[in-house]
Design a protein around this motif. Structure first.
Motif, mmCIF file in Angstrom:
data_model
loop_
_atom_site.group_PDB
_atom_site.id
_atom_site.type_symbol
_atom_site.label_atom_id
_atom_site.label_comp_id
_atom_site.label_asym_id
_atom_site.label_seq_id
_atom_site.Cartn_x
_atom_site.Cartn_y
_atom_site.Cartn_z
ATOM 1 N N VAL A 48 -3.745 -19.945 -30.192
ATOM 2 C CA VAL A 48 -3.495 -21.343 -29.832
ATOM 3 C C VAL A 48 -4.305 -21.753 -28.609
ATOM 4 O O VAL A 48 -4.938 -22.822 -28.588
ATOM 5 C CB VAL A 48 -1.989 -21.570 -29.582
ATOM 6 C CG1 VAL A 48 -1.732 -22.973 -29.052
ATOM 7 C CG2 VAL A 48 -1.203 -21.335 -30.859
ATOM 8 N N LEU A 49 -4.327 -20.897 -27.576
ATOM 9 C CA LEU A 49 -5.000 -21.259 -26.336
ATOM 10 C C LEU A 49 -6.513 -21.303 -26.477
ATOM 11 O O LEU A 49 -7.175 -22.132 -25.844
ATOM 12 C CB LEU A 49 -4.594 -20.293 -25.219
ATOM 13 C CG LEU A 49 -3.151 -20.411 -24.735
ATOM 14 C CD1 LEU A 49 -2.895 -19.470 -23.569
ATOM 15 C CD2 LEU A 49 -2.830 -21.841 -24.328
ATOM 16 N N VAL A 50 -7.071 -20.408 -27.284
ATOM 17 C CA VAL A 50 -8.513 -20.469 -27.529
ATOM 18 C C VAL A 50 -8.883 -21.823 -28.114
ATOM 19 O O VAL A 50 -9.859 -22.462 -27.709
ATOM 20 C CB VAL A 50 -8.964 -19.321 -28.470
ATOM 21 C CG1 VAL A 50 -10.321 -19.620 -29.083
ATOM 22 C CG2 VAL A 50 -9.036 -18.003 -27.702
ATOM 23 N N LYS A 51 -8.101 -22.260 -29.064
ATOM 24 C CA LYS A 51 -8.362 -23.552 -29.700
ATOM 25 C C LYS A 51 -8.239 -24.690 -28.694
ATOM 26 O O LYS A 51 -9.032 -25.630 -28.703
ATOM 27 C CB LYS A 51 -7.384 -23.748 -30.857
ATOM 28 C CG LYS A 51 -7.777 -24.834 -31.821
ATOM 29 C CD LYS A 51 -6.899 -24.768 -33.041
ATOM 30 C CE LYS A 51 -7.371 -25.750 -34.086
ATOM 31 N NZ LYS A 51 -8.722 -25.436 -34.584
ATOM 32 N N ILE A 79 -11.318 -25.061 -26.018
ATOM 33 C CA ILE A 79 -12.625 -25.518 -26.470
ATOM 34 C C ILE A 79 -12.537 -27.029 -26.681
ATOM 35 O O ILE A 79 -11.825 -27.488 -27.580
ATOM 36 C CB ILE A 79 -13.040 -24.810 -27.773
ATOM 37 C CG1 ILE A 79 -13.151 -23.300 -27.537
ATOM 38 C CG2 ILE A 79 -14.364 -25.360 -28.289
ATOM 39 C CD1 ILE A 79 -13.425 -22.494 -28.785
ATOM 40 N N PRO A 80 -13.244 -27.837 -25.872
ATOM 41 C CA PRO A 80 -13.080 -29.303 -25.966
ATOM 42 C C PRO A 80 -13.325 -29.859 -27.356
ATOM 43 O O PRO A 80 -12.585 -30.741 -27.810
ATOM 44 C CB PRO A 80 -14.114 -29.822 -24.954
ATOM 45 C CG PRO A 80 -14.290 -28.710 -23.979
ATOM 46 C CD PRO A 80 -14.142 -27.442 -24.765
ATOM 47 N N LEU A 81 -14.346 -29.352 -28.046
ATOM 48 C CA LEU A 81 -14.648 -29.845 -29.385
ATOM 49 C C LEU A 81 -13.490 -29.574 -30.340
ATOM 50 O O LEU A 81 -13.049 -30.470 -31.080
ATOM 51 C CB LEU A 81 -15.934 -29.189 -29.902
ATOM 52 C CG LEU A 81 -16.288 -29.435 -31.374
ATOM 53 C CD1 LEU A 81 -16.530 -30.910 -31.633
ATOM 54 C CD2 LEU A 81 -17.510 -28.613 -31.772
ATOM 55 N N SER A 102 -23.503 -20.491 -36.609
ATOM 56 C CA SER A 102 -22.819 -19.210 -36.818
ATOM 57 C C SER A 102 -22.371 -18.613 -35.481
ATOM 58 O O SER A 102 -23.179 -18.441 -34.560
ATOM 59 C CB SER A 102 -23.760 -18.242 -37.544
ATOM 60 O OG SER A 102 -23.107 -17.017 -37.784
ATOM 61 N N ASN A 103 -21.069 -18.337 -35.346
ATOM 62 C CA ASN A 103 -20.460 -17.795 -34.121
ATOM 63 C C ASN A 103 -20.740 -18.692 -32.909
ATOM 64 O O ASN A 103 -20.851 -18.208 -31.787
ATOM 65 C CB ASN A 103 -20.961 -16.372 -33.856
ATOM 66 C CG ASN A 103 -20.099 -15.647 -32.828
ATOM 67 O OD1 ASN A 103 -18.884 -15.853 -32.737
ATOM 68 N ND2 ASN A 103 -20.723 -14.812 -32.021
ATOM 69 N N TRP A 104 -20.821 -20.008 -33.140
ATOM 70 C CA TRP A 104 -21.135 -20.935 -32.043
ATOM 71 C C TRP A 104 -20.069 -20.887 -30.951
ATOM 72 O O TRP A 104 -20.386 -20.899 -29.763
ATOM 73 C CB TRP A 104 -21.266 -22.348 -32.615
ATOM 74 C CG TRP A 104 -21.816 -23.345 -31.645
ATOM 75 C CD1 TRP A 104 -23.114 -23.643 -31.403
ATOM 76 C CD2 TRP A 104 -21.055 -24.182 -30.763
ATOM 77 N NE1 TRP A 104 -23.226 -24.611 -30.436
ATOM 78 C CE2 TRP A 104 -21.979 -24.957 -30.021
ATOM 79 C CE3 TRP A 104 -19.685 -24.352 -30.517
ATOM 80 C CZ2 TRP A 104 -21.573 -25.889 -29.063
ATOM 81 C CZ3 TRP A 104 -19.278 -25.269 -29.569
ATOM 82 C CH2 TRP A 104 -20.212 -26.028 -28.851
ATOM 83 N N TYR A 105 -18.820 -20.830 -31.328
ATOM 84 C CA TYR A 105 -17.758 -20.757 -30.316
ATOM 85 C C TYR A 105 -17.850 -19.459 -29.524
ATOM 86 O O TYR A 105 -17.659 -19.439 -28.306
ATOM 87 C CB TYR A 105 -16.380 -20.852 -30.981
ATOM 88 C CG TYR A 105 -16.062 -22.191 -31.602
ATOM 89 C CD1 TYR A 105 -16.656 -23.364 -31.151
ATOM 90 C CD2 TYR A 105 -15.153 -22.285 -32.651
ATOM 91 C CE1 TYR A 105 -16.367 -24.585 -31.729
ATOM 92 C CE2 TYR A 105 -14.857 -23.504 -33.236
ATOM 93 C CZ TYR A 105 -15.468 -24.647 -32.772
ATOM 94 O OH TYR A 105 -15.171 -25.852 -33.352
ATOM 95 N N GLY A 106 -18.116 -18.366 -30.225
ATOM 96 C CA GLY A 106 -18.221 -17.077 -29.541
ATOM 97 C C GLY A 106 -19.369 -17.037 -28.557
ATOM 98 O O GLY A 106 -19.251 -16.433 -27.476
ATOM 99 N N SER A 119 -20.207 -30.279 -25.004
ATOM 100 C CA SER A 119 -19.522 -31.357 -24.294
ATOM 101 C C SER A 119 -19.696 -31.274 -22.802
ATOM 102 O O SER A 119 -19.241 -32.151 -22.082
ATOM 103 C CB SER A 119 -18.029 -31.316 -24.649
ATOM 104 O OG SER A 119 -17.483 -30.114 -24.217
ATOM 105 N N GLU A 120 -20.275 -30.217 -22.311
ATOM 106 C CA GLU A 120 -20.308 -30.040 -20.861
ATOM 107 C C GLU A 120 -21.739 -30.001 -20.353
ATOM 108 O O GLU A 120 -22.660 -29.703 -21.069
ATOM 109 C CB GLU A 120 -19.583 -28.750 -20.499
ATOM 110 C CG GLU A 120 -18.139 -28.738 -20.918
ATOM 111 C CD GLU A 120 -17.448 -27.452 -20.564
ATOM 112 O OE1 GLU A 120 -16.265 -27.318 -20.904
ATOM 113 O OE2 GLU A 120 -18.076 -26.604 -19.943
#
Length: 438
Positions: A215-218, A221-223, A413-417, A437-438
């Motif tokens: 939940v917190l990871v989500k 991430i602002p996006l 691919s793995n953009w969040y990571g 976003s930053e």
């Protein structure tokens, strides 16, 4: 066309094809139940029981989706899908027995609904996130389109079968068909490969810790946070319009259950048309971002018209339009969102997506039920459609949303990571990362 379909199936491979056929039969079964159960509840208990039925189901889905979300990152997803379908088949068997014995008992029906919600909470995120394990990254877009096509075929045939059987023979035969189809889907699911446990040292983390991390990871991430929040608000308006309000609309026009099935089938035809190429072509010509926004605008306008108009043929046409718009929203960007998540977080983060939809699915019918105490079905329906139109503007405020959708599949691919590595490496989440976003 058959040759092209065979070639597409060959490209995604036999393991994914097994999932595909199970999905088609599962959606066919679910749509038969989706026709039969609300009609039975509305017929025997009226709008009040139908609102309770919708809200309890949605709340149960929220809680079970949250509590059971780590399962997809701890166990082989093929096993989870197979077992969940067997549980759903058992639940459908009990409902069919109740209907056959003419035992309409709302508390017992709600209890069985909670059981079904738990099984669905395990199956749905596993079924979606397993795609990335069965096919290569460059084939995910094609695989998801095939998956939506298979589901749309199930959604198309299911309402026709359910509506026709419900009109001709009643609730019990429709529920027996629902049970038999789920059992068939469970047998097909046994052919899905049993992958090893997902990567990562999942056993070292506690269950509650994994829930918190997902939940917190989500949220960090602002996006993802903005995307999820806007989806949530849109779904509050959208879900009642394609759920509890539809059988009430059909009944308010003094139409038979066959028209309810026709509306559901039209929605599925629109979804299928989108999955078979319309969505991809629109996104290719105007871009993913405008395509998603346009899909939502089309849905909102069609739902508002469905509430306003009283001609049954126009109602069916509007649901076809809704299906095309929905295919744009579901297919355009879904591949990006799935690929951006690290492998060992896909189950949990997908479950959080589904959980927010289920929260909206509980709030939406509850608000619609309250509105029905003061306004007619047509007015509430129109308000839901207008709400979807207005909420679409929220996507304009999501940080980095348009830029993210403009990326190609290799870049995403793995953009969040890559952009938020600290969120996926620490047991606790302390700060955000650097992103679009930053």
């Amino acid at each position: 066309m058959l040759q092209q379909l065979r070639q597409r199936l060959d490209r995604v491979g036999r393991p994914f094809s097994s999932l595909l056929f199970s999905d088609a039969l599962m959606l066919l079964a679910i749509m038969v139940g989706h026709i039969a159960m609300p009609w039975w509840v509305a017929h025997r208990g009226g709008a009040a029981h139908l609102a309770i039925f919708a809200v309890v189901g949605a709340v149960a889905s929220v809680l079970t989706m949250l509590l059971l979300s780590p399962l997809g990152d701890r166990h082989a997803k093929g096993n989870l899908i197979s077992v969940s379908l067997l549980v759903l088949a058992g639940q459908a068997l009990l409902l069919a027995l109740l209907a056959s014995l003419d035992l309409y008992h709302l508390p017992l029906i709600l209890l069985l609904q909670v059981l079904g919600a738990a099984a669905t909470a395990v199956m749905t995120p596993a079924s979606l996130s397993i795609v990335a394990e069965l096919v290569s990254s460059e084939r995910i877009a094609d695989a998801l389109a095939l998956k939506k096509s298979a589901q749309a075929i199930g959604r198309l045939i299911g309402p026709v079968l359910g509506g026709a059987l419900l009109a001709a023979a009643g609730t019990a035969p429709a529920l027996w068909l629902h049970c038999a189809l789920l059992l068939g889907a469970a047998l097909l699911a046994r052919r899905i490969p049993r992958q090893a446990r997902p990567p990562g040292d999942q056993k070292s983390a506690s269950w509650l810790s994994e829930l918190r991390m997902g939940v917190l990871v989500k949220w960090k991430i602002p996006l993802e946070r903005g995307w999820t929040l806007v989806n949530f608000v849109v779904c509050i308006c959208f879900m009642p319009a394609v759920g509890m309000l539809l059988p009430l609309k059909v009944q308010s026009l003094h139409l038979s259950a066959a028209w309810l099935g026709a509306c559901e089938a039209a929605l599925s035809v629109g979804l299928l048309a989108g999955a078979l190429g319309i969505s991809a072509q629109i996104a290719h010509h105007i871009g993913r971002y405008p395509a998603r926004l346009g899909g939502l605008l089309v849905q909102g306008a069609a739902l508002a018209l469905a509430g306003w108009l009283s001609q049954p043929h126009i109602l069916v046409l509007m649901f076809f339009v809704v299906g095309v718009g929905l295919s744009l929203v579901q297919l355009v960007g879904q591949t990006h969102r799935l690929l951006a998540i690290p492998d060992d977080y896909r189950g949990r983060m997908t479950a959080v997506n589904m959980m927010t939809i289920q929260v909206a699915n509980s709030l939406g019918p509850a608000l619609a039920g309250i509105a029905l105490l003061h306004f007619g079905v047509a007015e509430v329906y129109m308000a839901a459609g207008i709400g979807v139109l207005l909420c679409t503007a929220g996507y304009l405020l999501v940080p980095g949303y348009a830029q993210f959708l403009a990326l190609d599949h290799d870049a995403v691919s793995n953009w969040y990571g890559r952009n938020y590595p600290e969120l996926f490496q620490q047991p606790g989440i302390q700060r955000g990362g650097q992103g679009l976003s930053e």
